[in-house]
Structure formats: structure tokens, C-alpha cells
Design a protein around this motif. Structure first.
Motif, short mmCIF file in Angstrom:
data_model
loop_
_atom_site.label_atom_id
_atom_site.label_comp_id
_atom_site.label_asym_id
_atom_site.label_seq_id
_atom_site.Cartn_x
_atom_site.Cartn_y
_atom_site.Cartn_z
N VAL A 1 0.82 -1.22 0.00
CA VAL A 1 0.00 0.00 0.00
C VAL A 1 0.85 1.26 0.00
CG1 VAL A 1 -1.89 -1.17 1.20
CG2 VAL A 1 -0.16 0.04 2.54
N THR A 2 2.16 1.15 0.23
CA THR A 2 3.00 2.35 0.25
C THR A 2 3.87 2.46 -1.00
OG1 THR A 2 4.65 1.13 1.54
CG2 THR A 2 3.09 2.51 2.77
N ARG B 1 -4.74 2.49 -0.16
CA ARG B 1 -3.86 2.80 0.97
C ARG B 1 -4.65 3.37 2.14
NH1 ARG B 1 1.51 5.30 2.06
NH2 ARG B 1 1.17 6.71 3.80
N ALA C 1 4.38 1.37 7.78
CA ALA C 1 4.02 2.29 6.70
C ALA C 1 4.83 3.59 6.75
CB ALA C 1 2.51 2.59 6.74
#
Length: 305
Positions: A105-106, A115, A187
Motif C-alpha cells: 500500500v506504500t 492505501r 508504513a
């Protein structure tokens, strides 16, 4: 002439400070911390000191080491072994699965809304533990749970007594809240990897594997180790989830359950042993938090450059 001198003296006499100026020196910025420090002192420092002193005291308040010697009991060592293994396994599984999800997601190039959705869900799921979480797993994997209802036409069934209410069932349930916790921790660390580092590596002819082998993973390694230590401490100190899942069959399975049993109002309770167990857990948690703090500082040293 005398009147003129008196007026001049009155003019030279320093005027008293105004009331508003008297409060300027008061450190108001610290006032907001007073409730926090009071809360920490009452509910953390004082109980911790009480546990330490009572671990070395008998029922009459005299110094003794018998409470710590009781930790060598086979039942206690078995509970410690179970707790340590569950903590290590769920810390590793949570670090691996949560780390991959955080990377996806990053840095994985997924749409922005994924994200934000994953991070929002992780914020909720990381705190979703205890009785509600156990009920959710029982509703899914229990004897009359959703999975067994779906598998009934095929003749296949999942036995919850062997699959859910035991060591591996506890690992699966713990992993549920370890993964989102890892996402929330990793994250920001993944966001700290600068694009200039990747561009410089590509300009020098490095492949993706070489970038992660010689730049990405070494930079992220302190954050990974610190996150794994925090996940270990999270699993090691969990009580309600283990109690709700294992019930009566797990009264000596985990250290936290054994500690609680020593303070119940029955004839089998031993408060001295309970204090000694709690003291030993404090030592393990303190070592883990120290490792996490050191790793975090090492990670910030790289990522803030």
C-alpha cells in the motif's frame, strides 16, 4: 522646592508589576502534562513498584526468594514455553504478512484509496481483540460456524477442538491483530525511503533485487526488528483473548492466565507466586521495549537524513 524633589522621587520609584505580568513566568505549557504524569504515577509506577517489592516478600512482609524459586515449577515453565512460542510465531507471521501488506500500500503502486482504506482498517483491527475477536473466529470456524455450514454438503468439516481451541488456534487469532499493527508501524518507515536513493541505484545499474539487498533492507532492518519486538510484547502480554478462546482447558496454558489464577479467591491461589510471575513478565517486556526503542532510534537516524 521640597514639593518638586518629592515628585521626582515618586516618578523614579519603580511601579509594582501588573497582575498579568506576574503569570508570565509560570510554565503553562507543562500544565497539560500534569494529568498524564498523575495517571502514570498512580496506575503504572506505583503498581510496578508494589509488584517488585511483593515479589521478594512473604505473607508477613519479610524478605524471601521463595516466590522467585517457585517459577521453576514445571507447570510455570510449560506456561512460559507456550507463551514464548506463541509470541515468537505470531511476531514473525505478523511481521511477514503485515510488512508485505505495508509495502503493497506504500510502495507497490496501488491506487491511493486502497492505501487509505487499508490504513483505516488497520487502525481498527489492531485494537480488535479480546472477547469480540474470539466470538468472530468461533462464528467462522466453530462447530456450527459459517465455514462448517458451507462445507456440510461436501461432507468435510473443520474440528474446532483440534484446529481452533489450542496452540495453533491461538496463533491464528493473535495474528489477526498483529498484521494491522505491523502495517501501522511499518508504513511510515517505508514512506521514509527516498526516491533519490532508488534513482541513484538505477543510474548506477542496480537491479530491483540489488536495491533492496544493499539499500532498502539494510535501511529498514532496524525498523523491522523494532516492529517485531513490539509485536512480541503485544502477544506476550495478551490475556483476555487467550482466556476467552481456551476457556477451562487453558488455565495453565499462558503466563498471563496463570498470573490471574493466583489472585482469585479460591484455595489454589498463591499471591506470592503471582507477584513473582508478574515481575518476570515485567523483565521480559522491559527488555523487549528497550530493544524496540534502540531499533527505532537507529531507523530514525537513517530515515531522517
Amino acid at each position: 522646592m521640597t514639593t518638586t524633589v518629592t515628585a521626582a522621587q515618586q516618578a523614579l520609584k519603580p511601579s509594582p508589576p501588573k497582575r498579568s505580568e506576574l503569570w508570565k513566568g509560570v510554565p503553562w505549557d507543562w500544565l497539560g502534562l500534569v494529568p498524564f504524569f498523575g495517571f502514570v504515577a498512580v496506575f503504572l509506577v506505583f503498581p510496578a513498584l508494589s509488584i517488585v517489592t511483593r515479589s521478594f516478600s512473604d505473607g508477613s512482609g519479610n524478605f524471601t526468594l521463595s516466590n522467585l524459586h517457585s517459577l521453576t515449577n514445571p507447570v510455570i515453565t510449560l506456561a512460559y514455553r507456550n507463551t514464548l512460542w506463541v509470541s515468537v510465531i505470531t511476531a514473525l507471521s505478523g511481521s511477514l504478512l503485515g510488512g508485505l501488506l505495508a509495502w503493497a500500500v506504500t510502495l507497490g503502486g496501488l491506487p491511493r484509496w486502497i492505501r487509505s482504506s487499508v490504513l483505516s482498517f488497520s487502525g481498527v483491527a489492531a485494537n480488535f481483540a479480546g472477547v469480540p475477536l474470539v466470538f468472530a473466529f468461533v462464528a467462522l470456524l466453530g462447530r456450527i460456524g459459517l465455514l462448517n455450514q458451507l462445507l456440510r454438503p461436501t461432507g468435510l468439516q473443520v474440528d474446532p477442538q483440534r484446529f481452533l481451541y489450542g496452540f495453533w488456534g491461538l496463533c491464528i487469532v493473535y495474528t489477526y491483530f498483529q498484521i494491522p499493527l505491523m502495517v501501522l508501524i511499518m508504513a511510515p518507515a517505508l514512506d521514509g525511503l527516498k526516491k533519490e536513493w532508488r534513482e541513484a541505484a538505477e543510474n548506477l545499474g542496480a537491479s530491483q533485487w540489488q536495491f533492496w539487498r544493499y539499500i532498502g533492507l539494510p535501511v529498514l532492518m532496524p525498523a523491522l526488528l523494532g516492529s517485531a519486538a513490539l509485536l512480541f510484547a503485544n502477544a506476550f502480554s495478551t490475556y483476555v483473548t487467550a482466556t476467552a478462546l481456551l476457556g477451562a482447558i487453558g488455565q495453565t496454558f499462558a503466563v498471563t492466565i496463570v498470573v490471574a489464577n493466583q489472585f482469585r479467591t479460591d484455595t489454589f491461589g498463591d499471591p506470592g507466586l503471582g507477584y513473582a510471575l508478574a515481575f518476570s513478565m515485567m523483565v521480559v517486556i522491559a527488555i523487549t521495549v528497550a530493544l524496540y526503542t534502540y531499533s527505532r532510534r537507529q531507523a530514525e537516524r537513517w530515515l531522517q537524513k
